[in-house]
Scaffold this active site. Structure first.
Site, mmCIF file in Angstrom:
data_model
loop_
_atom_site.group_PDB
_atom_site.id
_atom_site.type_symbol
_atom_site.label_atom_id
_atom_site.label_comp_id
_atom_site.label_asym_id
_atom_site.label_seq_id
_atom_site.Cartn_x
_atom_site.Cartn_y
_atom_site.Cartn_z
ATOM 1 N N SER B 138 15.534 14.946 41.805
ATOM 2 C CA SER B 138 15.869 14.580 43.183
ATOM 3 C C SER B 138 14.988 13.430 43.652
ATOM 4 O O SER B 138 13.873 13.268 43.163
ATOM 5 C CB SER B 138 15.656 15.780 44.096
ATOM 6 N N TYR B 151 10.130 21.990 47.496
ATOM 7 C CA TYR B 151 11.241 21.533 46.670
ATOM 8 C C TYR B 151 10.849 20.247 45.952
ATOM 9 O O TYR B 151 11.072 20.084 44.749
ATOM 10 C CB TYR B 151 12.475 21.292 47.561
#
Lengths: 433, 245
Positions: B138, B151
């Protein structure tokens, strides 16, 4: 900005929404009302719910079964027509009915009971739906068909999403010898000529419609190009689809459609064909979906958005009413380059509030101009009422409660079957006492 | 015809990618946790043209099960052409800050499970001397930010691990592709307001398949995120720490 908009972007609503996780999912247990939402291709406020939520079917995008022998397709309600075509065309099947864009969901096609260029032969989309599942806010799942829960079947087709959320549907596809279209384009001079060509074409041509020059007035009123087509023979080599798509990159602050550009465009578009009749073999995409190759074309109308006016008028008054409508539009001097005229057939739809009825239908886009657009619509409404016609809810953002209830007297039957938790901006507008 | 393995097959990006391969008539092996949803997807991919669709129900956070999981895949596919790692959860950062358990669970799901699978798969790929490992990391892994650093740090682990793996496996003709998506409009993010930066899962899927075919190393999807992250990575820390990103 909300991703839940209507195609016309008028009225402007900052719509909140949630997503049904899968076809077994439950509808939201919130105190506020909600409305099923497909791909947002309804023009007006029939796909919006300003006071509450919309529930998107975007995750309901799976095929459930497809029988290449019988052409029976079962798919979830969020599947778009372009995906169906991609799947079934190589097997010799085609959509029995398709609107002018392939970017609508199956659920939306049923809820608006959409029609296409072959209405005079095939009727509406709802005529080809065999069954579907309707999810209600009390968690009931109704299997609806002509034999089972028949009243919900009828009320959901053209029911504007109000009876519940369609989770999946079963559709009978149509066998075609060739997906390509053998087409003719006829340049005609008068409105009378339009009706004559249309009558001559009804029997032998599956797809018919005309583009009308909505600026032309006087003796040239109603002139345009009549387009008709049939699926080509099995041995005809199919032309390749153009892979080129254009993108309207942003929404300009003002509409690019104004009296000046409109006049220039309509003149050029009418005169683009020198000869009277032009024949060609066309891929089905440019023939059925001419605007789908321009992504986000609705942006050209600017930030204020646009409205579509689509009405139908009964056969007996068709000529006079269409003439009067076109006359009022031409003298208002504003309209769009996309004015479409077609004669509907008499195949009845199972839908309770289905729009098409025998007669002629006219559809035009108008940029929203303060004080001007709605004033013209008022003038057009008068003609439609007098002719005994009606307006298409899927395209509408202006119809008054009085008009709606006059056009669709059986709206109360839909109101009885409406899910108590479901509502829409349009429904509140057109059912207020 | 290729053999395609997809972990986290019910995610919107994974499913869109699976459809592209199904339409090409490839063979698929799907791994996911939600059985009913996986069944919907298996039927759909078969209708769309997949040569075969096998699947395994597995919570990829159960790290001690992953060896068996990879062995089962190898029973079905002798050769792995494309392996896509696409599972994960969208961590709730404020909740993580209040719970050590939750923080560790998120790191396990979004970080350690990738490391476990990659460790097992790398040896298989090294031996077969061909194939592509496509790993969804990501943009959040490029720099720690207060709004999602749990995250982000899991993804940072994934990005760095795959970078090292790429270095190792390049000699064996194995592609290791690190995919860094930005904001994606999926059912998981349906409630959030959407701006111009949001991309559709179908767009990402095309980008992923394209990057695999072109044997790329690192790909930002959509591509403009490369430039956004270039700027974000170069903001000096003494300025960055004062921002509310």
């Amino acid at each position: 900005m909300s991703k839940y908009t209507s195609w016309g972007c008028y009225p402007k609503i900052d719509q909140r929404g949630v997503c049904l996780a899968d076809k077994r999912g439950e509808l939201p247990a919130t105190p506020e009302s909600f409305l099923p939402y497909g791909n947002g291709r309804s023009y007006g406020d029939s796909c919006l719910n300003a006071e509450g939520l919309v529930v998107s079917s975007q995750a309901l995008n799976h095929f459930i079964s497809f029988d290449p022998q019988s052409g029976l397709l079962v798919c979830e309600a969020g599947v778009k027509l372009n995906e169906i075509l991609k799947l079934v065309v190589p097997h010799g099947w085609f959509l029995p009915v398709t609107p002018g864009t392939k970017f609508v969901t199956v659920g939306g096609a049923i809820a608006n009971d959409v029609h296409g260029k072959n209405h005079h032969l095939e009727g509406t989309f709802g005529c080809h739906v065999k069954s579907f599942e309707l999810l209600r806010s009390d968690s009931q799942r109704l299997l609806c068909s002509r034999d089972q829960n028949a009243e919900y079947f009828a009320a959901t087709i053209a029911g504007l999403g109000l009876t519940g959320m369609i989770t999946w549907a079963e559709i009978q596809l149509k066998r075609v010898p060739n997906p390509a279209i053998k087409m003719e384009n006829i340049k005609y001079q008068t409105l009378n000529e339009f009706f004559e060509i249309s009558k001559d074409s009804d029997q032998d041509w599956e797809y018919t419609m005309a583009w009308v020059d909505c600026i032309a007035s006087g003796s040239r009123l109603g002139r345009g190009h009549f387009t008709r087509g049939n699926h080509a023979g099995a041995h005809q080599a199919s032309p390749k689809a153009s892979s080129k798509t254009l993108q309207v990159p942003l929404t300009p602050p003002i509409s690019l459609i104004n009296p000046l550009t409109l006049k220039a465009f309509n003149w050029a578009y009418y005169e683009r064909q020198r000869q009277h009749t032009k024949s060609a073999i066309s891929h089905y995409e440019p023939f059925l979906y001419p605007l789908d190759s321009i992504n986000d074309w609705n942006r050209i109308y600017g930030r204020k958005g646009f409205l579509q006016y689509q009405c139908s008028v009964p056969e007996t008054h068709s000529y006079d009413a269409i003439k009067e409508l076109l006359g009022r539009i031409a003298s208002a001097g504003f309209g769009s380059f996309l004015a479409v005229l077609k004669v509907f057939g008499d195949k009845p739809s199972p839908g309770l509030l289905s729009f098409p009825s025998p007669g002629a239908t006219l559809a035009l886009d108008f940029p929203f101009v303060e004080g001007k657009t709605l004033a013209l619509f008022k003038q057009l409404d008068d003609v439609v009422v007098e002719a005994g016609g009606r307006i298409y809810p899927a395209k509408d953002a202006h119809m008054s409660a009085e008009l709606f209830q006059q056009f669709y007297p059986n709206w109360r039957e839909l109101e009885v079957l409406r899910d108590p938790k479901i509502s829409s901006s349009m429904w509140r507008r057109v059912t207020q006492e | 015809m290729q053999n395609i393995v997809i972990f986290g097959a019910t995610s919107a990006i994974a499913e869109s990618t699976a459809r592209i391969y199904a339409e090409r008539g490839d063979r698929l092996f799907l791994v996911a946790r939600n059985e009913q949803r996986l069944n919907d997807i298996v039927a759909d991919l078969q209708i769309r043209g997949a040569q075969s669709v096998d699947y395994l129900i597995q919570d990829l956070g159960e790290l001690d099960q992953l060896e068996v999981c990879v062995a089962k895949i190898k029973d079905t596919f002798q050769r792995l052409d494309v392996v896509l790692l696409a599972h994960g959860t969208l961590s709730d950062q404020p909740a993580c800050e209040q719970s050590l358990d939750l923080t560790l669970t998120e790191l396990k799901t979004n970080g350690l499970s990738f490391i476990s699978l990659l460790t097992l798969l790398a040896n298989e790929m090294e031996e077969q001397r061909t194939g592509s490992l496509a790993i969804i990391s990501s943009v959040a892994g490029d720099r720690g930010r207060q709004s999602n650093y749990v995250y982000g740090s899991a993804k940072s682990l994934v990005s760095t691990f795959s970078q090292g793996l790429r270095n190792r496996l390049s000699k064996q003709n194995v592609q290791v592709l690190t995919i860094k998506p930005g904001f994606v409009d999926t059912p998981m993010t349906a409630h959030l307001p959407k701006g111009a930066l949001w991309a559709k899962p179908e767009q990402l899927a095309e980008g992923i398949v394209n990057a695999i075919e072109k044997k790329k190393n690192v790909v930002y999807l959509p591509g403009f995120w490369r430039y956004i992250m270039l700027i974000i990575k170069h903001i000096p820390e003494f300025v960055f720490k004062r921002l509310s990103l």
